[in-house]
Design an enzyme around this catalytic site. Structure first.
Site, PDB file in Angstrom:
ATOM      1  N   GLN A 162      18.486  20.271 -17.219  1.00 17.04           N
ATOM      2  CA  GLN A 162      19.357  20.865 -16.208  1.00 17.04           C
ATOM      3  C   GLN A 162      18.797  20.638 -14.809  1.00 17.04           C
ATOM      4  OE1 GLN A 162      19.866  24.618 -19.203  1.00 17.04           O
ATOM      5  NE2 GLN A 162      20.397  25.046 -17.078  1.00 17.04           N
ATOM      6  N   GLU A 199      27.081  32.825 -14.680  1.00 14.68           N
ATOM      7  CA  GLU A 199      26.369  33.755 -15.552  1.00 14.68           C
ATOM      8  C   GLU A 199      26.994  35.142 -15.612  1.00 14.68           C
ATOM      9  OE1 GLU A 199      21.979  31.869 -14.751  1.00 14.68           O
ATOM     10  OE2 GLU A 199      22.754  33.387 -13.405  1.00 14.68           O
ATOM     11  N   CYS A 251      21.441  33.325 -17.599  1.00 16.39           N
ATOM     12  CA  CYS A 251      20.844  34.196 -16.614  1.00 16.39           C
ATOM     13  C   CYS A 251      19.362  34.159 -16.841  1.00 16.39           C
ATOM     14  CB  CYS A 251      21.301  35.634 -16.648  1.00 16.39           C
ATOM     15  SG  CYS A 251      20.460  36.448 -15.284  1.00 16.39           S
TER      16      CYS A 251
END
Ligand code: FAD
Lengths: 788, 290
Positions: free
Chosen positions: A221, A740, A369
């Protein structure tokens, strides 16, 4: 609602550019990468949670006809690569040298002609382990005499990682002393869970000994951060490292860390001179890669009799597993947990977090998160419900009474956050309206009279996303600012290069829409390039809902630079002063003479053409921007969950779920809704069925989808979504992050609903996951009232 | 990717050939039907057969549901999907469709077979309880011929059956009886999950009283269990809440569940009682309506 008949030229509902390739099965993932001569790697993992390695015999594996190399920790040690830094200033073993510290830890790496042979050869490696006592329960990790897990660290004589606090204990104590009502919760765990992206982690490493160039296709990511870390750790020159994240099949934070398998693939390619692919399987993903949560929390709340909440205090014991491999800004070892004060206006707040090592997989980064806001939101929203029950006030009313008011923004919390904007009462009211809250309460009363158990649960969360200001936030020393580059080609078609990386969030669409909105060109004329470090500007990547708040802002800024430059070009072309030009979507025109103007496309051609440009204006229509956010953004949401509980079996059916999100300006509402849908499903999974569990020997009990349950469409209702829009005042387009939010806000709504349903049984709390068995047990024993 | 250990593979073209192959290749050979139990175990290397004998080519010989001579005969290679869709089975035994709707998910049901389900002998398997409640028998064939084994004798322990190394299950036979009703109740953690506990019930009325009963449970014992005590408690009495409660309590007493991630033993024992009670209620309604 879903009508897309009118194609937006900027913000608006637009089907994702990514969809055609995914729907047709034409995505290109790491496992689709095939290079000439490519070999395959497999990792040998520890069967034990804690053991000393007395010997490793790889000779039989080496003799397997298809095996090219077997690498152990000793081999890596010789090159100083047996250990690597984590993203939280700790170290993690790449391949174990001295001890194994969790079940599933990497012990050896086999490279063979194909994946079958590599896995067969794993069984030929003979490792002698001397079992050691294990630490499974974090509550015992700091006991005198507990086995020391990290004896690799000089002078380490316990399993303590950090102690961290925020807010003021003194002020908190003072309020607690004179408050009418104080309430102490039992220990409330947020269980260890795992984001379980459908694509597991993997890499293809291709090291070219002649050019010295390393190309790494990887499930990451954060490609740029990974590149820099490889350079720092392995001593490879950074300009010779190219990290490519192709299509990523879900990340949710699980693909933020650097995993030993990636490093092994790189070393494998260097050793064999061939490209090496490593793809983990489902069990490896669930048992060895970044888990999430695993917080044991105890809350205290002080309030007036009439329901004004005055102070909150939380003490947390955090299980980080065998290596501290979270990804937190250096200042914040417990992430953003100090947002535990939630959406409420308080007199005082204080929290402590103690991090400990246990013999479990490292992580703590993940699951939509990374920054511990989920844990914080869960606790405060449970506490508010407990207080409502204590004071016999409707839980919604209690929340309303304590919300930070619209006029109080920007609002500085007792733990130091500066919430940018919000209108919590409006957001809550919208959820109540959609839910028909009063009707639901009536229905519940009727059902209770008939012996039916229906529950209504509410949660209101404030998220803190878009990390973050460089002055406060870094990951491994790298500031959290992100770049964007925009080139408008002569025909007016544009290429945007961004540092962040979609794993399903639809960046290729959203970011094109930002450019389209700013320049007034069609979004399909904007190609978004991302995920390749040789092709894109530096930035920290996509996690923590930061792409829109940070890179989205960079994209708006870079588009505005282009717009400004187009103005200069238009002024030259039209032979007027730039000050005499006015902007309308897609075009500069002469004030008072709207017929006379130049579109962005015309400006682009002119910039590349023969027009004589004004003094100091270079040709072409390109620009760069780096955005260092002045603050985070603070999306919020009001969620209401309606459940029906079968007291005979303990089964919980989620009948309705209402989610009203305020994430500021919505660039593509359809994508926002998709993000919310996914996060809600995950939240239901966490609340009702997910748990990475261990037995007392540290064996992981949740290593497959038979044991680690992911909700299906059968377990979730049709989501009922709503929105309010409170723009972020400091973000160039007023947007806040949203990826999130729904994972953060939904678990407490579900648990509050179940507890509400079970109220007639005297139940005040049920731990997640709220399985049928736990519901039934709660009904049998009725959980005790929290001690006063 | 999870990959199995090396193995050889053969396709059988008839039942006789499959049995001959089993005989020739010995105990390290395994039949593969739908593969939904065997292949996952092989990928995890929990099962490492040296030879796989694929019986999927035997569709025409072994995939059937036939009503004849007071029986419904179900071929061993009949897929869950076919069992679920069968009108014959649904008409005679509503329990079958009720159970099938709760077994796994469509992709598994499209391939998984009756024979594979029974021979896997998973303690949480559903069809064994269904067939036990219905008083079905199994037909096992070897090179020496066929033998018939009752459902009670079929399961010899967890993952162990009466089928010998060189034998195969070819058919399940379910008797058709008048004035009956049946039902299945199952609690699972989510769709596609195995049972936390399940109870299959069949009742046959003799006038106003219960003439015969079958009560079998799944996932609450090391092997599937038929509670004859619970059945006896119903026989000769009219169906009533009181009788159901008594029988359900006996069924729960007969269980020996294990605590695991699906829940503690006392919860599962409670479910055995609760689910049996619910299933009895529904089965009786159906019997009275028949
Ligand atoms: C995700 C998932 C969920 C599931 N959920 C459930 C559930 O809720 N309830 C339930 O009851 N089942 C469930 N199952 C099991 C599934 O329904 C199949 O019944 C099961 O997998 C076995 O059938 P199969 O044909 O695939 O057998 P296979 O895997 O092919 O074989 C299983 C075993 O039986 C042997 N065998 C197969 N056929 C014969 C034969 N004719 N004679 C002798 N031996 C034979 C094989 O050698 C092997 O040892 C689930 C399976 C999966 C994968």
């Amino acid at each position: 609602m879903a009508g897309t008949t009118e194609r937006p030229t900027g913000f608006g509902r637009l089907k994702r550019k990514e969809d055609p390739r995914f729907i047709r099965g034409q995505g290109h993932y790491v496992d689709d990468v095939t290079l000439p001569g490519m070999l395959h790697g497999a990792v040998l993992r520890s069967p034990l949670a804690h053991a000393r390695i007395t010997s490793i015999d790889t000779s039989a594996a080496q003799q397997h006809p298809k095996v090219r190399a077997v690498i152990t920790g000793k081999d890596l040690e010789a090159q100083g690569l047996a250990w690597m830094p984590t993203l939280s200033a700790d170290t993690q073993a790449v391949l174990a040298t001295d001890k194994v510290r969790f079940q599933g830890q990497e012990v050896a790496f086999v490279i063979a002609d194909d994946e079958y042979a590599a896995r067969d050869a794993l069984e030929l490696i003979d490792v002698d382990y001397e079992p050691l006592p294990v630490v499974v329960d974090p509550r015992t990790a700091l006991d005198a005499g507990a086995p020391v897990i990290r004896d690799d660290k000089d002078g380490k004589s316990d399993n303590h990682i950090f102690d961290w606090e925020a807010g003021s204990e003194e002020e908190c104590d003072r309020v607690f002393e004179d408050a009418d009502v104080t309430l102490v919760t039992q220990e409330i765990p947020f269980q260890r869970v795992h984001p379980a992206p459908l694509e597991t982690c993997g890499a293809v490493a291709d090291y070219d000994a002649v050019t010295g160039k390393l190309r790494l296709w990887c499930t990451t990511q954060a490609p740029h951060a990974h590149r820099t870390l490889y350079a720092l750790v392995a001593g490879l020159p950074e300009h010779k490292i190219q990290v490519i994240a192709p299509d990523i099949g879900g990340g949710f934070g699980n693909k933020v860390p650097i995993y030993p398998g990636y490093v092994c693939a790189i070393v494998g390619s260097i050793v064999t001179g061939k490209p090496v692919k490593w793809m983990e399987d489902r069990t490896e993903n669930l048992t060895s890669t970044g888990f999430a949560r695993d917080y044991l929390m105890r809350g205290r709340i002080a309030a007036d009799r009439d329901g004004k909440i005055r102070a909150l205090r939380v003490d947390v014991l955090a299980d980080h597993g065998a290596f501290n491999a979270t990804a937190q800004p250096s200042k914040y070892p417990a992430g953003f947990f100090h947002i535990f004060t939630g959406s409420y206006d308080l007199e005082a707040a204080y929290c402590t977090v103690k991090g400990v090592y246990t013999n479990k997989a490292p992580g703590g980064v993940a699951y939509r998160c990374s920054f511990r806001v989920t844990e914080a939101a869960y606790l405060v929203e449970r506490m508010v419900d407990l207080l409502a029950d204590e004071l016999e006030i409707d839980p919604v009313e209690l929340r309303m009474k304590n919300f930070i008011k619209k006029e109080q923004f920007p609002y500085t919390t007792r733990t130091g956050w500066v919430y940018d904007s919000g209108d919590y009462a409006a957001t809550m009211n919208e959820a109540l309206r959609i839910a028909g809250y009063d009707e639901l309460r009536k229905e519940q009363a009727e059902k209770r009279a008939r012996g039916e158990y229906m529950g209504i649960g509410c949660s209101f969360f404030t998220e803190t996303v878009g990390a973050g200001p460089k002055k406060d936030m870094d990951i491994a020393g790298l500031g959290m600012a992100d770049g964007a580059e925009l080139r408008v080609h002569p025909t007016g078609k544009a290429v945007l290069r961004i540092s962040v990386k979609t794993q399903g969030q639809g960046h290729e669409t959203t970011f094109a829409q930002i450019v389209a909105e700013e320049l007034g060109i069609p979004p399909e004329d904007v190609e978004v390039v991302h995920g390749d470090t040789d092709q894109t500007p530096f930035g920290l990547g996509t996690y923590g809902s930061r792409s829109t708040p940070v890179s989205g802002a960079a994209t708006a800024m870079v588009s505005r630079k282009i717009r400004d430059k187009a103005r200069l070009i238009a002024s030259a072309a039209l032979e007027v002063s730039p000050d005499d030009l006015e902007w309308e979507r897609g075009r500069w025109f002469v004030k008072g003479d709207p017929e006379k103007g130049q579109t962005i496309q015309e400006a682009a051609f002119a910039a590349h053409g023969t027009l004589t440009l004004p003094e100091g204006v270079e040709g072409h229509l390109d620009a760069e921007a780096v955005y260092d956010p002045p603050n985070l953004t603070y999306p919020c949401g009001a969620y209401i969950c309606v459940v029906d509980v079968d007291p005979g079996t303990g089964e919980v059916k989620i009948r309705r779920f209402i989610a009203v999100d305020d994430c500021g300006v919505r660039i593509n509402p359809m994508i926002v809704e998709g993000q919310v849908h996914g996060g809600l499903a995950e939240g239901v999974g966490i609340a009702l069925m997910q748990h990475i569990a261990f037995d007392d020997q540290g064996n992981c009990l949740s290593g497959s989808f038979m044991d680690y349950l992911v909700p299906s469409s059968m377990e979730v209702p049709d989501w009922e979504l709503g929105e309010t829009v409170t723009p972020s005042p400091h973000h160039p387009i007023g947007a806040k992050g949203v990826g999130e939010s729904s994972n953060v806000g939904s678990p407490p709504a579900v648990v509050n609903a179940v507890v509400d349903a079970l109220e007639p049984f005297g139940v005040r709390h049920v731990d997640m996951p709220v399985t049928p068995a736990r519901v039934w047990e709660a009904i049998q024993h009725g959980t005790t009232r929290p001690p006063q | 990717m999870q990959v199995p250990a090396p193995f050889d593979y053969a396709r059988a073209s008839s039942v006789d050939e499959a049995i001959a192959l089993l005989e020739r290749l010995g105990p390290e050979a395994r039949l593969v039907a739908g593969g939904h139990s065997l292949l996952p175990m092989m990928k995890l290397r929990l099962a490492t057969p040296e030879h796989l004998i694929d019986i999927n080519p035997l569709e025409s010989e072994l995939n059937y549901i036939r009503e004849e001579g007071g029986l419904v005969r179900i071929g061993a290679l009949t897929r869950h999907r076919d069992v679920l869709a069968s009108e014959v089975l649904a008409r005679h035994y509503p329990i079958v469709r009720e159970a099938e709707e709760l077994i796994a998910d469509p992709p598994v049901r499209n391939r998984g077979t009756v024979g594979g389900a029974l021979c896997q002998a998973d303690p949480s398997e559903d069809l064994s309880a269904v067939f036990a409640a219905l008083g079905a028998v199994t037909v096992i064939r070897g090179s020496g011929g066929e033998r018939v084994v009752t459902m009670e004798d079929f399961h010899e322990g967890p993952y162990e059956t009466a089928v010998g190394d060189a034998e195969m299950l070819v058919e399940v036979r379910v008797p058709i009886r008048e004035h009956g009703g049946s039902a299945y109740e199952k609690v699972k953690r989510r769709t596609g999950d195995w049972a936390t506990a399940a109870s299959g019930v069949a009742l046959w009325l003799d006038g106003a009283n219960v003439g015969a009963a079958g009560i079998a449970l799944s996932a609450v014992n090391p092997t599937g269990i038929r509670s004859t005590r619970a059945e006896q408690a119903l026989i000769g009495r009219p169906p009533s809440e009181e009788a159901f409660a008594e029988a359900a309590a006996l069924a729960a007493e007969d269980c020996n569940p294990a605590t695991d991630q699906r829940g503690p033993a006392d919860y599962k024992r409670h479910l055995a009682q609760e689910l049996t009670h619910r299933a009895l209620r529904r089965a009786a309604e159906r019997a009275l309506a028949s």
